[in-house]
Enzyme design. Structure first.
Site, PDB file in Angstrom:
ATOM      1  N   GLU A 190     -22.155 114.824  20.416  1.00 25.61           N
ATOM      2  CA  GLU A 190     -20.928 115.595  20.208  1.00 25.61           C
ATOM      3  C   GLU A 190     -21.094 117.016  20.747  1.00 25.61           C
ATOM      4  O   GLU A 190     -20.211 117.538  21.411  1.00 25.61           O
ATOM      5  CB  GLU A 190     -20.562 115.629  18.728  1.00 25.61           C
ATOM      6  CG  GLU A 190     -20.159 114.285  18.179  1.00 25.61           C
ATOM      7  CD  GLU A 190     -19.064 113.618  18.988  1.00 25.61           C
ATOM      8  OE1 GLU A 190     -18.075 114.275  19.330  1.00 25.61           O
ATOM      9  OE2 GLU A 190     -19.206 112.417  19.295  1.00 25.61           O
ATOM     10  N   HIS A 207     -13.285 116.685  26.358  1.00 26.89           N
ATOM     11  CA  HIS A 207     -14.375 116.242  25.485  1.00 26.89           C
ATOM     12  C   HIS A 207     -14.582 114.722  25.629  1.00 26.89           C
ATOM     13  O   HIS A 207     -15.708 114.253  25.780  1.00 26.89           O
ATOM     14  CB  HIS A 207     -14.037 116.606  24.041  1.00 26.89           C
ATOM     15  CG  HIS A 207     -14.974 116.046  23.016  1.00 26.89           C
ATOM     16  ND1 HIS A 207     -16.003 116.777  22.474  1.00 26.89           N
ATOM     17  CD2 HIS A 207     -15.045 114.828  22.449  1.00 26.89           C
ATOM     18  CE1 HIS A 207     -16.664 116.028  21.618  1.00 26.89           C
ATOM     19  NE2 HIS A 207     -16.095 114.832  21.574  1.00 26.89           N
ATOM     20  N   GLU A 208     -13.483 113.989  25.603  1.00 28.64           N
ATOM     21  CA  GLU A 208     -13.585 112.532  25.708  1.00 28.64           C
ATOM     22  C   GLU A 208     -14.085 112.122  27.092  1.00 28.64           C
ATOM     23  O   GLU A 208     -14.889 111.202  27.218  1.00 28.64           O
ATOM     24  CB  GLU A 208     -12.233 111.873  25.418  1.00 28.64           C
ATOM     25  CG  GLU A 208     -11.762 112.031  23.986  1.00 28.64           C
ATOM     26  CD  GLU A 208     -12.758 111.518  22.960  1.00 28.64           C
ATOM     27  OE1 GLU A 208     -13.533 110.606  23.296  1.00 28.64           O
ATOM     28  OE2 GLU A 208     -12.790 112.042  21.840  1.00 28.64           O
ATOM     29  N   HIS A 230     -17.732 112.349  27.306  1.00 27.62           N
ATOM     30  CA  HIS A 230     -18.397 111.175  26.729  1.00 27.62           C
ATOM     31  C   HIS A 230     -18.453 110.046  27.756  1.00 27.62           C
ATOM     32  O   HIS A 230     -19.448 109.346  27.866  1.00 27.62           O
ATOM     33  CB  HIS A 230     -17.629 110.674  25.509  1.00 27.62           C
ATOM     34  CG  HIS A 230     -18.007 111.366  24.244  1.00 27.62           C
ATOM     35  ND1 HIS A 230     -19.315 111.592  23.882  1.00 27.62           N
ATOM     36  CD2 HIS A 230     -17.260 111.886  23.244  1.00 27.62           C
ATOM     37  CE1 HIS A 230     -19.351 112.211  22.714  1.00 27.62           C
ATOM     38  NE2 HIS A 230     -18.114 112.417  22.308  1.00 27.62           N
TER      39      HIS A 230
END
Lengths: 185, 545
Positions: B239, B168-169, B172
């Site tokens: 997100e 997930h990071e 980003h």
């Protein structure tokens, strides 16, 4: 007459530009696929380098399991020698299964399971297996993008005339191979 | 994956241009408005003669203002973004990884694995030494981006869950969100500082200068408002997209759902002082007052989307928080051996119950109700599911246990699992304990007795948790005030809703208290933590009455 010629010339130039664009696009993706393949190679090399360490740690404990250890070494040797995509696949699959049987054996030796070096190696091997899986996933994604691109019209015409073929996917014969050889320590 | 280095670099340069443009616009409009007001104010007399109140700046003046604003914006940009990564790391108190420590080594490996999945994008790793559960990413224009994880999260997640969080990071980072958020924070951090300074200064100055001060403050407030609005409107979508990319990288939506669930159920830290920095985190640190200003979408929504991707339901998550007991493991193994056989039994959706060392069923709900021997702690398994769990954890089955309450020889039933509470002697008092979820129910009198005695020795983990509670005291009080009644359980004695609160000023441990009869419910370990804290207080005797 002259205007017709000029229009024809403009169209020809445009056609050439389109061809150049498509050609460059295919070349960029081809290189990207090659790079992705090199990435798998890096990870496979990492795995091959770890195996002698693993065998060394396990050797002292697994006196009665010579065959399992030899299988791993044999599979590793074959894997390091293979070059073609197909051969590599087969050799690496064999290496994976021999590693799994080794870890299954390790489970039965409590002393070995508690060995700090083995614990560290286990983490490294788990990570390497994941990296191989991810590198393969990335390679396959890139191959798919490449193959889709050269099969589309009008790219297929250009790809055909420059002899750009489909790239091979790095497949695994059994879905359970995707799983990391698991050892509960 | 369509994120190549070239694209990421392009994205970087584009975001620099956009941010500088926004900054210039803000400077220009602010300067223009101030210039306009000042001009109107000082030329008030001329205005009166001409019969108008406002004088707009001329074109030349506007161009001059624009040039000055651009210069100021550029200076501002380069001054605030130089070394911003270092400053962000300082604010977040992140530390480098210790590769001799196995969990850190694992984190580094996982970050490299995810990097491989993205075609070799280089990413660094760091940790924050706190017990709270969260993860973040930071990046600047020069060095490689970093992913940070708190020690608390590192200890709570397994390998694949951690992999999903890192995915997930990394998403980003690849999408450029990290860079934009870090830069925006650095740039607007200056405004925040100015606002605080002016606000304090306003109390000291008088007269015309104060008027200008108020004006500037109001303009800054407006900028602050738009900044917040901008950040929140962009990052809510971010997100969802990052979750989607993480799933695409790791092909494991369930692990991401599980980790979000675990993070949401735990303490995820206080919000950092710099506005917008909270949007760097996987789960927003503090609960925002206005939901429109949250930088993150509701976590339930994210979890539901992920569960849909994994074709799983909520029950797959609830088992996560309970340690698998040996008996569950045994049952689980015996099921696996028979898995093939039972797969053929494609029956209606029902429950299997583990009795006499084997799975029985499947039973329909009605059949379960008539069984007579089904207890709250019987092991059950949903038809088609692999995980086994105690029956009290399946919310659909809870109605089955409620009628049994009268049969039990206990005064109360557990507010969580409806199992009868057992009366036990504990530190000189008679208290009620749930043998399933290990919670305690005590009256204030019983509590005093328990707290006064010092007979017990506490395990290391209890003492560690007590220390964490004390260290996070301030943040916990801040968070409890903002809590939106998450788990409202009913008082086992008088059936009224119990209030979630911190036990006392001295012991910041979350408990449920009945405002009517004064009984307090402690979840597993909470009572011992409170005791451990009280035992260390120098003035304990004065406090416990």
């Amino acid at each position: 007459m002259l205007t017709g010629l000029a229009i024809l010339l403009v169209l020809a130039v445009m056609a050439v530009l389109v061809v150049i664009g498509i050609y460059n696009g295919i070349i960029a993706l081809r290189n990207s696929v090659d790079n992705a393949w090199a990435q798998i190679d890096v990870q496979l090399k990492r795995r091959h380098d770890l195996i002698p360490n693993l065998v060394n740690v396990a050797k002292g404990y697994l006196v009665h399991e010579k065959e399992t250890l030899e299988n791993v070494i044999k599979a590793r040797t074959q894997a390091t020698q293979a070059t073609a995509v197909k051969d590599k696949q087969a050799a690496e699959n064999m290496l994976t299964s021999s590693l799994r049987s080794l870890f299954a054996v390790v489970e039965q030796y409590p002393d070995l399971k508690a060995n700090q070096n083995l614990l560290k190696l286990h983490e490294e091997i788990t990570s390497t297996e994941n990296r191989i899986a991810f590198a393969r996933q990335f390679y396959n994604d890139e191959v798919m993008r490449h193959n889709t691109l050269i099969q589309k019209f009008p790219n297929n015409v250009i790809a055909g005339s420059f002899n750009f073929g489909n790239k091979e996917l790095f497949e695994i014969d059994d879905p359970s191979h995707k799983e990391v050889p698991e050892v509960k320590l | 994956m369509a994120y190549s280095f070239v694209q990421i670099e392009k994205e970087k340069s584009r975001s620099i241009v956009v941010l500088i443009a926004i900054l210039i616009a803000i400077y220009f409009f602010t300067a223009w408005i101030i210039y306009f007001i000042v001009k109107s104010y000082f030329l008030a007399k001329v205005n009166e003669q001409l019969g108008r109140f406002f004088i707009f700046p001329s074109l030349t003046e506007t161009v001059v203002v624009f040039a000055a604003a651009s210069a100021a914006a550029l200076v501002h940009f380069y001054a605030t973004t130089a070394g911003m990564m270092l400053r962000a790391i300082q604010v977040l108190d992140a530390k480098p990884l210790d590769l001799n420590y196995p969990p850190h080594k694992m984190l580094k490996n996982i970050i490299e694995e995810v990097s491989t999945a993205m075609g070799g994008l280089p990413i660094g790793g760091c940790v924050v030494n706190t017990a709270s559960c969260n993860a973040f990413s930071i990046g600047d224009f020069k060095s490689i981006p970093y992913i940070g994880v708190t020690e608390g999260l590192l200890s709570k997640l397994n390998r694949s869950q951690l992999e999903a969080v890192i995915g997930h990071e990394a998403a980003h980072i690849a999408r450029g969100d990290t860079l934009i958020v870090t830069t925006t924070c650095s740039i607007f951090g200056l405004y925040e500082g100015m606002m605080v300074g002016i606000k304090e200064g306003l109390f000291r100055i008088r007269g015309g200068v104060a008027l200008v001060g108020v004006l500037i403050y109001l303009i800054l407030q407006l900028v602050h408002f738009f900044n917040k609005l901008l950040v929140s409107s962009i990052s809510q979508q971010k997100e969802f997209r990052a979750d989607a990319v993480a799933v695409r990288l790791t092909r494991d939506p369930l692990s991401l759902a599980q980790s979000l669930y675990i993070i949401s159920k735990r303490w995820h830290g206080e919000s950092t002082k710099i506005v917008g920095l909270s949007s760097l985190f996987i789960v927003e640190p503090a609960v925002s007052g206005l939901s429109g200003f949250s930088t993150h979408p509701p976590i339930e929504e994210r979890i539901n989307i992920l569960l849909n991707m994994a074709h799983a339901d909520k029950s797959a998550l609830e088992t996560m928080l309970v340690d698998v007991k040996p008996q569950i493991k045994a049952a689980h193994d015996s099921f696996l051996n028979k898995a093939k056989k039972e797969k053929l039994l494609k029956n209606h959706q029902g429950w299997f119950v583990f009795k006499e060392n084997q799975w029985q069923g499947p039973f329909l709900f009605v059949e379960l109700a008539g069984l007579g021997w089904l207890k709250a702690d019987s092991l059950i398994r949903r038809d088609g599911a692999i995980e086994a769990k105690p029956a009290y954890q399946d919310s659909r089955l809870i109605p089955l246990f409620k009628p049994h309450q009268q049969d039990l020889h206990s005064r109360y039933s557990c507010p969580h699992c409806y199992h009868g509470l057992e009366e036990i002697g504990y530190e000189g008092a008679v208290v009620d304990k749930c043998s399933l979820c290990k919670g305690f129910l005590l009256t204030r009198d019983e509590l005093n007795k328990v707290l006064i005695r010092e007979d017990r020795d506490f395990s290391k983990s209890i003492i560690a948790q007590a220390e964490i509670a004390l260290a996070e005291k301030k943040e916990r009080f801040k968070q409890i005030r903002q809590i939106k009644t998450p788990l409202v359980i009913n008082c086992p004695n008088c059936s009224r809703k119990m209030m979630r609160k911190l036990y006392s000023f001295y012991a910041p441990v979350e408990v449920d208290e009945c405002g009517f009869c004064g009984r307090v419910w402690f979840d597993q370990d909470e009572l011992e933590i409170v005791q451990a804290i009280y035992d260390r207080l120098p003035n304990k005797d004065q406090i416990v009455r």
